[in-house]
Write a protein that holds these residues in place. Structure first.
Motif, PDB file in Angstrom:
ATOM      1  N   PHE A 105       0.846  -1.197   0.000  1.00 56.68           N
ATOM      2  CA  PHE A 105       0.000   0.000   0.000  1.00 56.68           C
ATOM      3  C   PHE A 105       0.886   1.254   0.000  1.00 56.68           C
ATOM      4  N   THR A 106       0.599   2.213  -0.859  1.00 52.19           N
ATOM      5  CA  THR A 106       1.242   3.522  -0.743  1.00 52.19           C
ATOM      6  C   THR A 106       0.525   4.264   0.391  1.00 52.19           C
ATOM      7  N   ASP A 107       1.143   5.349   0.880  1.00 50.11           N
ATOM      8  CA  ASP A 107       0.487   6.144   1.930  1.00 50.11           C
ATOM      9  C   ASP A 107      -0.910   6.568   1.467  1.00 50.11           C
ATOM     10  N   GLU A 108      -0.986   6.992   0.229  1.00 51.27           N
ATOM     11  CA  GLU A 108      -2.251   7.494  -0.293  1.00 51.27           C
ATOM     12  C   GLU A 108      -3.312   6.391  -0.342  1.00 51.27           C
ATOM     13  N   GLN A 109      -2.907   5.210  -0.773  1.00 53.81           N
ATOM     14  CA  GLN A 109      -3.863   4.082  -0.815  1.00 53.81           C
ATOM     15  C   GLN A 109      -4.304   3.695   0.593  1.00 53.81           C
ATOM     16  N   GLN A 110      -3.356   3.738   1.536  1.00 51.52           N
ATOM     17  CA  GLN A 110      -3.680   3.394   2.926  1.00 51.52           C
ATOM     18  C   GLN A 110      -4.715   4.370   3.489  1.00 51.52           C
ATOM     19  N   VAL A 111      -4.504   5.664   3.239  1.00 55.55           N
ATOM     20  CA  VAL A 111      -5.427   6.677   3.753  1.00 55.55           C
ATOM     21  C   VAL A 111      -6.778   6.571   3.036  1.00 55.55           C
ATOM     22  N   THR A 112      -6.748   6.211   1.767  1.00 51.79           N
ATOM     23  CA  THR A 112      -8.012   6.037   1.029  1.00 51.79           C
ATOM     24  C   THR A 112      -8.824   4.885   1.619  1.00 51.79           C
ATOM     25  N   LEU A 113      -8.162   3.738   1.853  1.00 50.18           N
ATOM     26  CA  LEU A 113      -8.880   2.602   2.436  1.00 50.18           C
ATOM     27  C   LEU A 113      -9.416   2.975   3.823  1.00 50.18           C
ATOM     28  N   ALA A 114      -8.558   3.651   4.613  1.00 54.31           N
ATOM     29  CA  ALA A 114      -8.983   4.060   5.958  1.00 54.31           C
ATOM     30  C   ALA A 114     -10.246   4.928   5.879  1.00 54.31           C
ATOM     31  N   GLY A 115     -10.234   5.884   4.970  1.00 53.48           N
ATOM     32  CA  GLY A 115     -11.362   6.810   4.829  1.00 53.48           C
ATOM     33  C   GLY A 115     -12.645   6.113   4.376  1.00 53.48           C
ATOM     34  N   GLY A 166     -13.865   4.288   7.801  1.00 51.98           N
ATOM     35  CA  GLY A 166     -14.218   5.099   8.966  1.00 51.98           C
ATOM     36  C   GLY A 166     -13.737   6.518   8.751  1.00 51.98           C
ATOM     37  N   THR A 167     -13.478   7.226   9.862  1.00 54.58           N
ATOM     38  CA  THR A 167     -13.038   8.612   9.782  1.00 54.58           C
ATOM     39  C   THR A 167     -11.572   8.696  10.164  1.00 54.58           C
ATOM     40  N   MET A 170       7.399   2.387  10.574  1.00 49.65           N
ATOM     41  CA  MET A 170       6.077   1.934  10.169  1.00 49.65           C
ATOM     42  C   MET A 170       5.218   3.176   9.918  1.00 49.65           C
ATOM     43  N   HIS A 171       4.321   3.093   8.960  1.00 51.31           N
ATOM     44  CA  HIS A 171       3.406   4.214   8.686  1.00 51.31           C
ATOM     45  C   HIS A 171       2.010   3.841   9.183  1.00 51.31           C
ATOM     46  N   ARG A 172       1.493   4.643  10.097  1.00 54.42           N
ATOM     47  CA  ARG A 172       0.204   4.319  10.721  1.00 54.42           C
ATOM     48  C   ARG A 172      -0.871   5.334  10.361  1.00 54.42           C
ATOM     49  N   THR A 173      -2.041   4.821  10.066  1.00 55.87           N
ATOM     50  CA  THR A 173      -3.223   5.672   9.869  1.00 55.87           C
ATOM     51  C   THR A 173      -4.269   5.195  10.861  1.00 55.87           C
ATOM     52  N   THR A 174      -4.868   6.138  11.575  1.00 51.14           N
ATOM     53  CA  THR A 174      -5.780   5.752  12.657  1.00 51.14           C
ATOM     54  C   THR A 174      -7.195   6.258  12.375  1.00 51.14           C
ATOM     55  N   LEU A 175      -8.165   5.428  12.736  1.00 52.51           N
ATOM     56  CA  LEU A 175      -9.577   5.801  12.574  1.00 52.51           C
ATOM     57  C   LEU A 175     -10.133   6.291  13.909  1.00 52.51           C
ATOM     58  N   VAL A 176     -10.811   7.402  13.904  1.00 55.15           N
ATOM     59  CA  VAL A 176     -11.327   7.972  15.151  1.00 55.15           C
ATOM     60  C   VAL A 176     -12.336   7.012  15.776  1.00 55.15           C
TER      61      VAL A 176
END
Ligand code: OGA
Ligand code: MN
Length: 267
Positions: A49-59, A62-63, A255-261
């Protein structure tokens, strides 16, 4: 459906395979969200996953929480950008017990790995509750626990003054030991941040917390992830405990982390 799924252990963890670009649809993300809540952890091996793809899936699931840069927070102990508080992640924990509404889930991609240590483990705290003896469930059902960032940091060998923690919005919080979720499912709210039990002698409460952490992290409730570069994991922070195996400060691990509220308050 643009993904295939395979259970990794009986009680926790499912591997998801498929082409990343085709995964990024509301339909697939909705399916993954349900699976995440059921299985605690989703694993995308070498998905890259690229950062952008990771954030897209996260979005789509959830938020996205506003942390890091464009939804990506770097998990590293590297001197320049590292966060010493991450040493607390070497002990079994949940994220966000200093909040009333803990974060829902996190997505974590392996970018640079440590040569030693640095694997990540997850324990299913819904299943751990479920399989407790009935008499233990009765005994702990109404107990409340004080969660303290200062307590967790002291166990990690980092001294943090309670007033500094409170000023940073990380003061002590009291939560029910057993969380009854809106779904009706119940999980244990424990970890290195669980300091003591309200109304119980300090050492008795600490002994109970220790015993429950040992129970919940027995091999049958645990999935241990051995990282390859390009792996991405998602965990449901409301129903699993997690920890990183200790790794050296100068290991370069990144590691690159994206978190959902969070969506549901402790209850
Ligand atoms: C976290 C965490 C574990 C790891 O990001 O909250 O605990 O293996 N990470 O880096
Ligand atoms: Mn964590």
């Amino acid at each position: 459906m643009s993904v295939q799924t395979f259970p990794l252990t009986e009680r926790i963890g499912t591997e998801v395979r498929g082409d990343v670009a085709t995964m990024l649809t509301a339909e697939t993300a909705g399916h993954l969200r349900k699976l995440l809540i059921e299985r605690g952890v989703l694993v995308f091996k070498k998905a890259g996953f690229t950062d952008e793809q990771q954030v897209t899936l996260a979005g789509l699931m959830g938020t996205v929480r506003d942390e890091g840069e464009n939804g990506v927070f770097k998990i590293t102990l590297n001197k320049a950008e590292g966060n010493y508080a991450l040493k607390g992640s070497f002990l079994w924990h949940m994220d966000g017990t200093h909040d009333d509404v803990p974060v829902f889930a996190s997505l974590l991609s392996g970018k640079i790995l440590s040569k030693v240590g640095g694997q990540t483990e997850f324990a299913n705290s819904y299943q751990a509750y479920e399989e407790l003896p009935e008499e233990t469930k009765d005994r702990i059902g109404t107990l409340k626990v004080v969660h303290s960032v200062t307590h967790s940091m002291s166990q990690a060998g980092v001294s943090l003054d309670p007033a500094t923690a409170a000023a940073a919005g990380r003061g002590d919080k009291v939560h029910n030991l057993v969380w009854t979720h809106e779904s009706g499912r119940k999980s244990l709210v424990i970890g290195c941040h669980a300091s003591h039990v309200v109304g119980m002698a300090m050492d008795e409460g600490r002994a109970l917390i220790k015993e429950l952490i040992a129970w919940a992290t027995q091999p049958r409730f645990v999935y241990r992830h051995e990282w390859d570069v390009g792996d991405m994991l998602i965990w449901d922070n409301t129903g699993v405990l997690h920890r990183a195996e200790p790794y050296p400060e100068d290991s370069g691990r990144m590691m690159h982390r994206t978190t959902l509220v969070g969506e549901e308050a402790f209850a």
